[in-house]
Motif scaffolding. Structure first.
Motif, mmCIF file in Angstrom:
data_model
loop_
_atom_site.group_PDB
_atom_site.id
_atom_site.type_symbol
_atom_site.label_atom_id
_atom_site.label_comp_id
_atom_site.label_asym_id
_atom_site.label_seq_id
_atom_site.Cartn_x
_atom_site.Cartn_y
_atom_site.Cartn_z
ATOM 1 N N UNK A 130 -87.817 -38.561 102.037
ATOM 2 C CA UNK A 130 -87.788 -39.576 100.966
ATOM 3 C C UNK A 130 -86.426 -40.269 100.893
ATOM 4 N N UNK A 131 -86.470 -41.537 100.536
ATOM 5 C CA UNK A 131 -85.241 -42.297 100.308
ATOM 6 C C UNK A 131 -84.712 -41.962 98.924
ATOM 7 N N UNK A 132 -83.432 -41.615 98.836
ATOM 8 C CA UNK A 132 -82.918 -41.112 97.553
ATOM 9 C C UNK A 132 -81.790 -41.953 96.958
ATOM 10 N N UNK A 133 -81.457 -43.084 97.608
ATOM 11 C CA UNK A 133 -80.400 -43.931 97.028
ATOM 12 C C UNK A 133 -80.987 -44.804 95.933
ATOM 13 N N UNK A 134 -80.184 -45.065 94.896
ATOM 14 C CA UNK A 134 -80.679 -45.948 93.830
ATOM 15 C C UNK A 134 -80.559 -47.421 94.241
ATOM 16 N N UNK A 135 -81.701 -48.086 94.359
ATOM 17 C CA UNK A 135 -81.720 -49.529 94.610
ATOM 18 C C UNK A 135 -82.788 -50.134 93.719
ATOM 19 N N UNK A 136 -82.402 -51.080 92.902
ATOM 20 C CA UNK A 136 -83.416 -51.712 92.073
ATOM 21 C C UNK A 136 -83.941 -52.974 92.769
ATOM 22 N N UNK A 137 -83.114 -53.588 93.602
ATOM 23 C CA UNK A 137 -83.622 -54.652 94.465
ATOM 24 C C UNK A 137 -84.274 -53.988 95.669
ATOM 25 N N UNK A 138 -85.258 -54.667 96.283
ATOM 26 C CA UNK A 138 -85.939 -54.062 97.437
ATOM 27 C C UNK A 138 -84.952 -53.946 98.601
ATOM 28 N N UNK A 139 -84.710 -52.737 99.018
ATOM 29 C CA UNK A 139 -83.677 -52.472 100.023
ATOM 30 C C UNK A 139 -83.895 -51.066 100.567
ATOM 31 N N UNK A 140 -83.725 -50.865 101.873
ATOM 32 C CA UNK A 140 -83.874 -49.491 102.374
ATOM 33 C C UNK A 140 -82.760 -48.591 101.850
ATOM 34 N N UNK A 141 -83.103 -47.367 101.620
ATOM 35 C CA UNK A 141 -82.142 -46.385 101.102
ATOM 36 C C UNK A 141 -81.039 -46.108 102.127
ATOM 37 N N UNK A 142 -79.881 -45.705 101.622
ATOM 38 C CA UNK A 142 -78.815 -45.242 102.522
ATOM 39 C C UNK A 142 -78.939 -43.731 102.725
ATOM 40 N N UNK A 143 -79.309 -43.039 101.650
ATOM 41 C CA UNK A 143 -79.385 -41.576 101.689
ATOM 42 C C UNK A 143 -80.847 -41.110 101.699
#
Ligand code: PLP
Length: 339
Positions: A130-143
């Protein structure tokens, strides 16, 4: 520690085992595997897995074999499929070696939950990314969080290898031709739930999906691949860009070839259902489910006898189970020994 488990009575339900294993991708690299005995974890409320569906999983099994060895069925195939899924969803792929190490470790740390030989039960292993970085805009997670949990699951066929009735899903599509139906995105299962649920309510345990572009070709069942046996004993299975590459199907095809059968992977018009002598649904959970009938609108196609699985599917099923439980020689090297 293990309580007294009635292995034969187990279904396919979550059960807390001793632990799960986890690795985190942070600051551009994978950290070491950790073992956790608590099934809850902290995760940011704006994680991309929740908002934008950056979540995918796998499913595979470990078996106690007749000689007492515990072996895992083709885990490298699941590792490769999860890598393919991750790339499609713009997620960080889990290196194959890390995947295999995690799967191996979760089994070793939960040995008390590996069902004994002879019970027909097995240990189901569930890797999750699972992607766990906080992004409110649509964007792939870093973590990313990669974790693997396991649960003992009971024998799928407690009352025998009986055929089921299926229905062609006419209300909803499962996957688009160039969408994500060919990978194990978590969201695919939410997309299929309503159709599968409505089918079950009408009395059909499994739903068959047609290709969503023309609704004329067979794709797959909700959570398993489609295969059929022709009058001249060929193994036929759909070629489609929107179905999941089933590891069970691949293995059954190999077994069919070992039996001297011809295997055809090609487009299958739904009208060809009238030509088949046996139809089955295949996947990790059940290996093979014989299908007695498929209802398509007003039409009902039937295959063989209502309360008896066909000869060829029974033979394929027995061979596969025999290999998984170490009763039949594993000549294709499918069963990975615990390290
Ligand atoms: C949509 C779908 N198709 C096919 C399968 C069967 O794949 P496998 O044999 O690798 O379990 C599954 C289950 O994993 C599935 O969810």
């Amino acid at each position: 520690m293990r309580q007294n488990i009635e292995w034969q009575e187990l279904g396919f339900k979550y059960m807390q085992t001793d632990c799960f294993v986890r690795a985190d991708f942070k600051d551009g690299k994978w950290g070491a595997l950790q073992v956790s005995d608590k099934p809850e974890m902290q995760i940011h409320i704006a994680s991309t897995c929740f908002h934008y569906g950056q979540a995918c999983f796998e499913g595979l099994k470990a078996f106690t074999q007749v000689n007492g060895d515990i072996r895992i069925f083709r885990p490298e195939q699941n590792a490769r499929r999860m890598e393919k899924t991750a790339r499609r969803l713009m997620m960080q792929p889990v290196p194959e070696e890390l995947f295999l190490e995690a799967v191996n470790l979760v089994v070793k740390k939960n040995l008390d939950y590996v069902p004994p030989y002879g019970t027909g039960a097995s240990l189901y292993i569930r890797p999750l990314l699972i992607g766990s970085s906080p992004y409110v805009g649509v964007h792939p997670s870093d973590d990313y969080i990669f974790l693997v949990l396991c649960i003992p699951v009971g024998p799928y066929y407690k009352n025998g290898f009986y055929p089921v009735k299926a229905i062609v899903q006419e209300g909803y599509d499962r996957a688009a031709p160039r969408g994500v139906g060919n990978v194990k995105a978590a969201g695919n299962y939410a997309a299929g739930m309503l159709g599968d649920f409505e089918g079950k309510e009408k009395g059909y345990p499994i739903s068959l999906y047609l290709d969503s572009a023309t609704h004329s070709l067979i794709d797959e069942f909700g959570t398993s691949n489609f295969l059929a046996i022709t009058k001249d004993n060929k193994y036929v299975t759909p070629d489609s860009t929107s179905i999941l590459g089933s590891i069970t199907n691949d293995s059954l095809q190999t077994i069919a070839r070992d039996f001297g059968m011809e295997v055809e992977k090609r487009h299958i018009p739904v009208t060809e259902l009238s030509e088949f002598t046996e139809v089955g649904a295949c996947g990790t959970a059940a290996v093979l489910t014989p299908v007695y009938s498929i209802t398509h609108g007003e039409k009902i196609y039937t295959f063989g006898k209502e309360c008896e699985a066909g000869h060829t599917l029974t033979r394929l099923f027995k061979q596969m189970q025999g290999i998984q439980y170490g009763e039949i020689e594993d000549k294709h090297d499918w069963m990975m020994k615990l390290r």
